[in-house]
Design an enzyme around this catalytic site. Structure first.
Site, short mmCIF file in Angstrom:
data_model
loop_
_atom_site.label_atom_id
_atom_site.label_comp_id
_atom_site.label_asym_id
_atom_site.label_seq_id
_atom_site.Cartn_x
_atom_site.Cartn_y
_atom_site.Cartn_z
N LYS A 27 8.35 -8.77 -0.68
CA LYS A 27 7.42 -8.18 0.28
C LYS A 27 7.94 -6.83 0.76
CE LYS A 27 4.64 -11.76 2.50
NZ LYS A 27 4.34 -12.43 3.79
N THR A 52 -3.01 -9.17 -1.41
CA THR A 52 -2.88 -9.00 -2.86
C THR A 52 -1.59 -9.64 -3.39
OG1 THR A 52 -1.82 -6.85 -2.59
CG2 THR A 52 -4.21 -6.85 -2.85
N SER A 76 1.15 2.40 3.13
CA SER A 76 1.46 1.33 2.18
C SER A 76 2.34 1.82 1.04
CB SER A 76 0.16 0.77 1.60
OG SER A 76 0.41 -0.12 0.53
N ALA A 77 3.21 0.94 0.56
CA ALA A 77 4.05 1.26 -0.60
C ALA A 77 3.25 1.21 -1.90
CB ALA A 77 5.22 0.28 -0.68
N LYS A 120 10.14 1.77 2.48
CA LYS A 120 10.50 1.12 3.73
C LYS A 120 11.78 0.31 3.49
CE LYS A 120 5.52 0.53 4.48
NZ LYS A 120 4.42 -0.44 4.51
N GLU A 157 2.33 -4.45 10.55
CA GLU A 157 3.12 -4.78 9.36
C GLU A 157 3.36 -6.27 9.24
OE1 GLU A 157 4.77 -4.11 6.72
OE2 GLU A 157 4.75 -1.95 6.48
N ASP A 158 3.46 -6.74 8.00
CA ASP A 158 3.78 -8.15 7.77
C ASP A 158 5.18 -8.34 7.18
OD1 ASP A 158 3.15 -7.13 5.18
OD2 ASP A 158 2.74 -9.17 4.48
N ASP A 164 -0.22 -1.27 7.35
CA ASP A 164 0.19 -1.64 6.01
C ASP A 164 -1.04 -2.28 5.36
OD1 ASP A 164 1.89 -2.21 3.80
OD2 ASP A 164 2.12 -4.26 4.53
N LEU A 165 -1.05 -2.38 4.05
CA LEU A 165 -2.21 -2.93 3.34
C LEU A 165 -2.03 -4.39 2.97
CD1 LEU A 165 -5.00 -2.40 2.10
CD2 LEU A 165 -3.83 -1.62 0.01
N ASP A 166 -1.09 -4.66 2.10
CA ASP A 166 -0.88 -6.03 1.61
C ASP A 166 -0.40 -6.94 2.73
OD1 ASP A 166 -1.53 -4.98 -0.81
OD2 ASP A 166 0.49 -5.00 -1.65
#
Length: 216
Positions: free
Chosen positions: A46, A18, A115-116, A146, A170-171, A10-12
């Protein structure tokens, strides 16, 4: 045990943070509509799509908008957000993230982003990380958010590996649920209390080694 061949990130909140920019942009939008938006509320967004996030925020503010108006508001928020992330630098990569991506690459693992965010390519460009990924699956590539596993299943497909050969980083609770639904191993980045369904939870990629993947 099936050997891990690929890592899906995942990115964020995993590679970069961000969330502060999302928060500032949503808060600016809420204030423009006459109500406030708190950091606690922001935490509940999130891993949630932009459209669903707007629906939640309007609900919290007691504001009703028709579909066309909602689209305009979501676009406005994204415009403000893009202005902010366009000024990002490599200094905003989370601790250990770049080093871990490089460790994965050196170990021969394939790497994809899942990522979304529809702004993933811009963020990767601004932080100098584009070349660290073999594939980028983001909000422009998927139709289901997700916890649906679509983004990670497409990532596995793009890398040419089976889902059970992948580990997801993932966070968000929804992201861990998506990994599990996709038949993949998962590493939670954050709090064990929130991400307890993951195979292992660490506070950040600076606490990970490739060797730890063999224990999943």
């Amino acid at each position: 045990m099936t050997a891990i061949k690929a890592c899906l990130f995942d990115l964020d909140g995993v590679i970069v943070d961000t969330a502060v920019y999302h928060y500032k942009a949503w808060k600016q939008l809420a204030n423009s509509l006459g109500f406030d938006f708190t950091e606690h509320q922001n935490e509940q967004l999130k891993g949630v799509s932009r459209v669903r996030s707007l629906e939640l925020i309007l609900g919290w503010g007691g504001v009703t908008k028709i579909a066309d108006e909602q689209h305009e508001l979501a676009t406005l928020k994204n415009t403000w957000y893009v202005e902010m992330i366009s000024k990002m630098t490599p200094a905003e990569i989370l601790p250990g993230a770049k080093a871990y991506l490089e460790e994965c690459r050196a170990a021969g693992l394939k790497i994809a982003l899942g990522s979304a965010s529809k702004n993933s390519p811009l963020i990767l460009e601004r932080t100098g990380l584009t070349s660290h990924f073999d594939a980028v699956i983001d909000g422009n590539s998927v139709t289901k958010a997700k916890p649906d596993p679509e983004v990670f299943l497409k990532g596995a497909e793009a890398l040419g590996v089976q889902p059970n050969e992948c580990v997801v980083f993932e966070d968000a609770v929804a992201g861990i649920a998506a990994a599990i639904a996709g038949g993949m191993k998962s590493v939670g980045i954050g709090s064990p209390e929130l991400l307890g369904d993951a195979d292992v939870v660490v506070t950040g990629l600076d606490k990970m080694t490739v060797g730890m993947l063999n224990t999943l």
